[in-house]
Design a protein around this motif. Structure first.
Motif, PDB file in Angstrom:
ATOM      1  N   GLU A 133      18.979 -26.904 -15.118  1.00  0.00           N
ATOM      2  CA  GLU A 133      17.583 -27.045 -14.688  1.00  0.00           C
ATOM      3  C   GLU A 133      16.858 -28.169 -15.426  1.00  0.00           C
ATOM      4  OE1 GLU A 133      15.638 -23.269 -14.798  1.00  0.00           O
ATOM      5  OE2 GLU A 133      17.099 -22.327 -13.446  1.00  0.00           O
ATOM      6  N   TRP A 155      15.801 -31.168 -14.518  1.00  0.00           N
ATOM      7  CA  TRP A 155      15.624 -31.873 -13.249  1.00  0.00           C
ATOM      8  C   TRP A 155      15.495 -33.383 -13.430  1.00  0.00           C
ATOM      9  CZ3 TRP A 155      17.214 -27.863 -11.041  1.00  0.00           C
ATOM     10  CH2 TRP A 155      16.666 -26.601 -11.228  1.00  0.00           C
ATOM     11  N   ARG A 179      22.440 -27.921 -13.076  1.00  0.00           N
ATOM     12  CA  ARG A 179      22.717 -26.502 -13.325  1.00  0.00           C
ATOM     13  C   ARG A 179      21.958 -25.970 -14.531  1.00  0.00           C
ATOM     14  NH1 ARG A 179      27.503 -26.090 -14.953  1.00  0.00           N
ATOM     15  NH2 ARG A 179      28.399 -28.174 -14.661  1.00  0.00           N
ATOM     16  N   LYS A 231      12.816 -29.043  -6.715  1.00  0.00           N
ATOM     17  CA  LYS A 231      12.400 -28.169  -7.812  1.00  0.00           C
ATOM     18  C   LYS A 231      11.183 -28.727  -8.541  1.00  0.00           C
ATOM     19  CE  LYS A 231      15.604 -25.020  -7.451  1.00  0.00           C
ATOM     20  NZ  LYS A 231      15.259 -23.593  -7.154  1.00  0.00           N
TER      21      LYS A 231
END
Length: 241
Positions: free
Chosen positions: A187, A189, A185, A222
């Motif tokens: 980001e 990753w 959440r 992502k």
């Protein structure tokens, strides 16, 4: 009926604690004191039992009932939710009786005491499930039960310890999953992937391990890493949630 608020519940708890007065334990022979302690234990009167047992322990620390008094205190503290005192009594007992015949039970009680520390009054009161709370007590309990199985595989407490280890493994895996989801959440990753891989390595065969694959899928997508993404999707197909 008026709805009880959090402040009123806490106030009741505080007032009830303040209203109790410490009872003076009469000066009676140790056999009589121990008998009343046993009666209190059998009736579930944990506070009374603890008062009697602590008095025995302080007045007759090397008496005939010394070892059994400590064992009874370990149990009474656990039942009364005096977990820090229970843990301290377990440490003391093990230090004084390293090869006691009930060492497996004491180790089992250490696990139960640690496991009980993995919750709080507020969680119980409002039925809150917080996977993201500090899991250190759960880790301690898992180690205690694992040590019990290693040292005393034929103990009468082994089966229950093993069942509790399954629960604790899922609890610890859920904590790591919450951390992986947090990174996703935010980001972060790579951190999300690393935490997910830790779950799969340390806690395989858990629901959290399967759910962590979905986090890895999102993170790899992502990051634009096609090969790891494809491999992760294959694993998801083989390990449905």
């Amino acid at each position: 009926m008026k709805r009880l608020t959090l402040s009123s519940l806490l106030a009741v708890a505080i007032l009830s604690g303040c209203s109790s007065t410490e009872e003076v334990v009469p000066d009676v022979p140790p056999s009589e004191l121990y008998a009343t302690a046993q009666q209190a234990l059998q009736s579930g009167s944990w506070t009374t039992a603890i008062e009697r047992l602590e008095t025995l322990d302080s007045r007759y620390p090397f008496g005939a009932y010394s070892e059994q008094v400590q064992l009874d205190l370990i149990y009474a503290y656990y039942k009364n939710d005096d977990l820090a005192l229970g843990e301290a009594t377990i440490d003391r007992f093990n230090r004084l009786n390293p090869a006691h015949e009930k060492a497996d039970w004491v180790l089992y009680m250490r696990g139960l005491t640690s496991m009980a520390q993995d919750r709080s009054f507020m969680h119980d009161l409002f039925n809150i499930d917080r996977h993201d709370r500090d899991p250190e007590p759960a880790r301690k309990a898992f180690r205690d039960f694992k040590r019990l199985l290693e040292r005393y595989p034929n103990s009468r407490y082994a089966a229950d310890a093993q069942a509790r280890m399954v629960f604790l493994k899922n609890r610890l895996a859920d904590y790591e999953l919450a951390a992986a989801d947090f990174y996703l959440r935010r980001e972060a990753w790579v951190a999300a992937v690393n935490r997910s891989q830790l779950i799969q390595r340390e806690y395989p065969n858990t629901k959290a391990a399967r759910q962590s694959l979905l986090i890895m899928e999102s993170a790899y997508e992502k990051l634009g890493l096609s090969e790891p993404l494809e491999n992760t999707r294959k694993l998801i197909a083989l390990n449905p949630i």
